[in-house]
Design a protein around this motif. Structure first.
Motif, PDB file in Angstrom:
ATOM      1  N   GLY A  40       0.832  -1.195   0.000  1.00 46.83           N
ATOM      2  CA  GLY A  40       0.000   0.000   0.000  1.00 46.83           C
ATOM      3  C   GLY A  40       0.865   1.243   0.000  1.00 46.83           C
ATOM      4  O   GLY A  40       2.075   1.177   0.266  1.00 46.83           O
ATOM      5  N   SER A  44      -0.529   3.920   4.711  1.00 47.68           N
ATOM      6  CA  SER A  44      -1.639   2.960   4.638  1.00 47.68           C
ATOM      7  C   SER A  44      -1.694   2.025   5.841  1.00 47.68           C
ATOM      8  O   SER A  44      -2.660   1.277   5.988  1.00 47.68           O
ATOM      9  CB  SER A  44      -1.539   2.134   3.354  1.00 47.68           C
ATOM     10  OG  SER A  44      -0.312   1.420   3.296  1.00 47.68           O
ATOM     11  N   SER A 197      -5.283   0.328   2.279  1.00 44.05           N
ATOM     12  CA  SER A 197      -5.538   1.718   1.900  1.00 44.05           C
ATOM     13  C   SER A 197      -6.122   2.427   3.113  1.00 44.05           C
ATOM     14  O   SER A 197      -7.152   1.997   3.644  1.00 44.05           O
ATOM     15  CB  SER A 197      -6.511   1.795   0.718  1.00 44.05           C
ATOM     16  OG  SER A 197      -6.762   3.133   0.345  1.00 44.05           O
ATOM     17  N   GLU A 198      -5.432   3.462   3.566  1.00 38.69           N
ATOM     18  CA  GLU A 198      -5.877   4.233   4.729  1.00 38.69           C
ATOM     19  C   GLU A 198      -6.191   3.346   5.931  1.00 38.69           C
ATOM     20  O   GLU A 198      -7.184   3.530   6.629  1.00 38.69           O
ATOM     21  CB  GLU A 198      -7.079   5.103   4.360  1.00 38.69           C
ATOM     22  CG  GLU A 198      -6.752   6.141   3.295  1.00 38.69           C
ATOM     23  CD  GLU A 198      -7.896   7.103   3.030  1.00 38.69           C
ATOM     24  OE1 GLU A 198      -9.060   6.685   3.132  1.00 38.69           O
ATOM     25  OE2 GLU A 198      -7.613   8.272   2.730  1.00 38.69           O
ATOM     26  N   ALA A 200      -7.092   0.189   6.096  1.00 37.66           N
ATOM     27  CA  ALA A 200      -8.058  -0.896   5.925  1.00 37.66           C
ATOM     28  C   ALA A 200      -7.625  -1.818   4.782  1.00 37.66           C
ATOM     29  O   ALA A 200      -6.975  -1.383   3.830  1.00 37.66           O
ATOM     30  CB  ALA A 200      -9.441  -0.329   5.633  1.00 37.66           C
ATOM     31  N   VAL A 202      -8.157  -3.652   1.468  1.00 37.76           N
ATOM     32  CA  VAL A 202      -9.008  -3.484   0.289  1.00 37.76           C
ATOM     33  C   VAL A 202      -8.876  -4.663  -0.673  1.00 37.76           C
ATOM     34  O   VAL A 202      -9.674  -4.794  -1.598  1.00 37.76           O
ATOM     35  CB  VAL A 202      -8.695  -2.167  -0.454  1.00 37.76           C
ATOM     36  CG1 VAL A 202      -9.079  -0.972   0.405  1.00 37.76           C
ATOM     37  CG2 VAL A 202      -7.218  -2.084  -0.857  1.00 37.76           C
ATOM     38  N   TYR A 203      -7.870  -5.499  -0.472  1.00 36.38           N
ATOM     39  CA  TYR A 203      -7.754  -6.746  -1.236  1.00 36.38           C
ATOM     40  C   TYR A 203      -6.942  -7.710  -0.403  1.00 36.38           C
ATOM     41  O   TYR A 203      -5.946  -7.351   0.225  1.00 36.38           O
ATOM     42  CB  TYR A 203      -7.063  -6.547  -2.587  1.00 36.38           C
ATOM     43  CG  TYR A 203      -6.762  -7.882  -3.260  1.00 36.38           C
ATOM     44  CD1 TYR A 203      -7.748  -8.542  -3.982  1.00 36.38           C
ATOM     45  CD2 TYR A 203      -5.521  -8.498  -3.116  1.00 36.38           C
ATOM     46  CE1 TYR A 203      -7.497  -9.781  -4.552  1.00 36.38           C
ATOM     47  CE2 TYR A 203      -5.271  -9.738  -3.675  1.00 36.38           C
ATOM     48  CZ  TYR A 203      -6.258 -10.377  -4.392  1.00 36.38           C
ATOM     49  OH  TYR A 203      -6.029 -11.608  -4.943  1.00 36.38           O
ATOM     50  N   LEU A 286      -6.670   0.370  -6.601  1.00 38.22           N
ATOM     51  CA  LEU A 286      -7.260  -0.193  -5.393  1.00 38.22           C
ATOM     52  C   LEU A 286      -7.144   0.716  -4.180  1.00 38.22           C
ATOM     53  O   LEU A 286      -7.915   0.592  -3.226  1.00 38.22           O
ATOM     54  CB  LEU A 286      -6.581  -1.530  -5.053  1.00 38.22           C
ATOM     55  CG  LEU A 286      -6.812  -2.702  -6.000  1.00 38.22           C
ATOM     56  CD1 LEU A 286      -5.899  -3.863  -5.606  1.00 38.22           C
ATOM     57  CD2 LEU A 286      -8.261  -3.147  -5.964  1.00 38.22           C
ATOM     58  N   THR A 287      -6.166   1.610  -4.191  1.00 40.62           N
ATOM     59  CA  THR A 287      -5.833   2.342  -2.980  1.00 40.62           C
ATOM     60  C   THR A 287      -5.965   3.845  -3.153  1.00 40.62           C
ATOM     61  O   THR A 287      -6.112   4.366  -4.253  1.00 40.62           O
ATOM     62  CB  THR A 287      -4.389   2.027  -2.540  1.00 40.62           C
ATOM     63  OG1 THR A 287      -3.478   2.460  -3.570  1.00 40.62           O
ATOM     64  CG2 THR A 287      -4.209   0.539  -2.297  1.00 40.62           C
ATOM     65  N   LYS A 288      -5.867   4.529  -2.015  1.00 35.84           N
ATOM     66  CA  LYS A 288      -5.809   5.982  -1.988  1.00 35.84           C
ATOM     67  C   LYS A 288      -4.442   6.384  -1.452  1.00 35.84           C
ATOM     68  O   LYS A 288      -3.925   5.759  -0.533  1.00 35.84           O
ATOM     69  CB  LYS A 288      -6.912   6.559  -1.090  1.00 35.84           C
ATOM     70  CG  LYS A 288      -8.323   6.257  -1.586  1.00 35.84           C
ATOM     71  CD  LYS A 288      -9.363   6.821  -0.641  1.00 35.84           C
ATOM     72  CE  LYS A 288     -10.772   6.508  -1.126  1.00 35.84           C
ATOM     73  NZ  LYS A 288     -11.796   7.041  -0.210  1.00 35.84           N
TER      74      LYS A 288
END
Length: 316
Positions: A40, A44, A197-198, A200, A202-203, A286-288
């Motif tokens: 990430g 992240s 991401s942040e 959490a 996400v995958y 997928l991420t921020k």
């Protein structure tokens, strides 16, 4: 017969600060003999999880347990004194860990630094410094390795060396958990990916599953893309998307199969262009990053991290 206990188990793990959560309700496990990667962008939560596992941070809630011992970690910064020779650095840490001096020579050889034992750490390359930090973690002959950004600054050959090293470690029954801001750097090394991401997840899954969800495509300029897509669907190739520029992006079908479908449907083909998906392009989708949405590739002003993306190149 009961299943073997996982080497690492993270359950409902959260770490919160006054400004917000660094990690929120993270769950994953790593089996004995497995290599998992936390991936990430910066911020992240990757390093937070590693530090909790190593006992350097207390979680706000949840748990992070290691079922094997000994455990050793490599964090950033690497903790190398620039004026101390590589061997002397290891002797200091060996004494602190109660490890015989003879172990120093063994770990230097295992990471390929025996010829640089007398070189000051400040004069080592980035790759050699990473190897020395890894050698420090290996002094206690750990079964579990927790490695923070082990590929950072490494070239392709050095990443290949690290890949081979981790494979040897897991074949001996060891387990590894590593972190990376680049999916491309670790996708070939890991059996399991946990994308953050942040704070959490996400995958979570295998590299193969992620690749299936984000396949390479052939982009087709055709006279009637809808007719071509209909013919391809009739032949079992249902993953075809018409892009805003009118071209058809097709997954799974080969160039020959697309040409044959075009002939059968009476569609003229102008060109077919490969569009391999780079792993870091997938990661960005997928991420921020820095708590802002990742750019959509192809949008005005958006830039992919690799101007000439290449395929995953792995048979997972």
């Amino acid at each position: 017969m009961t299943a073997a206990k996982p080497a690492l188990v993270v359950h409902d793990l959260s770490k919160r600060y006054e400004l917000g959560p660094a990690v929120e309700d993270v769950n994953f496990s790593v089996p004995v003999g497995g290599t998992a990667a936390l991936v990430g962008p910066a911020g992240s939560g990757k390093t937070t999880i590693l530090r909790i596992l190593l006992g350097l941070l207390e979680p706000s809630s949840g748990s992070a347990e290691i079922g094997l011992s000994p455990v050793s970690g490599m964090l950033t910064p690497r903790g190398l004194h620039p004026a101390r020779a590589a061997r002397d650095h290891l002797l200091v840490y060996a004494a602190a860990a109660g490890v015989p001096d003879a172990r120093v020579g063994a770990v230097l050889e295992s990471v390929g630094l025996d010829s640089a034992a007398r070189v000051k750490t400040g004069a080592l390359t980035v790759g050699q410094q990473t190897r020395l930090a890894l050698a420090t973690a290996l002094l206690t002959d750990p079964r579990v390795l927790i490695l923070d950004e082990p590929t950072e600054g490494l070239d392709a050959a050095e990443r290949g060396w690290l890949h081979d090293f981790l494979r040897r470690h897991t074949r001996r029954g060891g387990t590894a958990l590593l972190s990376s801001a680049s999916l491309a750097a670790v996708v070939a090394m890991a059996d399991q990916l946990i994308v953050l991401s942040e704070g959490a997840v996400v995958y979570q899954g295998t590299p193969a599953k992620l690749r299936r969800n984000h396949p390479d495509r052939l982009v087709v300029a055709a006279s009637t893309p809808v007719a071509l897509a209909t013919m391809l669907a009739a032949r079992g190739y249902t993953d075809a998307v018409i892009r805003p520029d009118g071209r058809l992006a097709v997954a799974e079908a080969s160039e020959a199969e697309i040409i044959d479908a075009a002939k059968a449907s009476g569609v003229r083909l102008d060109n077919i262009t490969p569009d391999p998906i780079h792993p870091d392009r997938v990661l960005a989708s997928l991420t921020k990053s820095s708590r802002t949405a990742a750019p959509i590739f192809g949008a005005p002003g958006a830039h992919a991290p690799h101007p000439q993306p290449t395929s995953y190149g792995i048979p997972r």
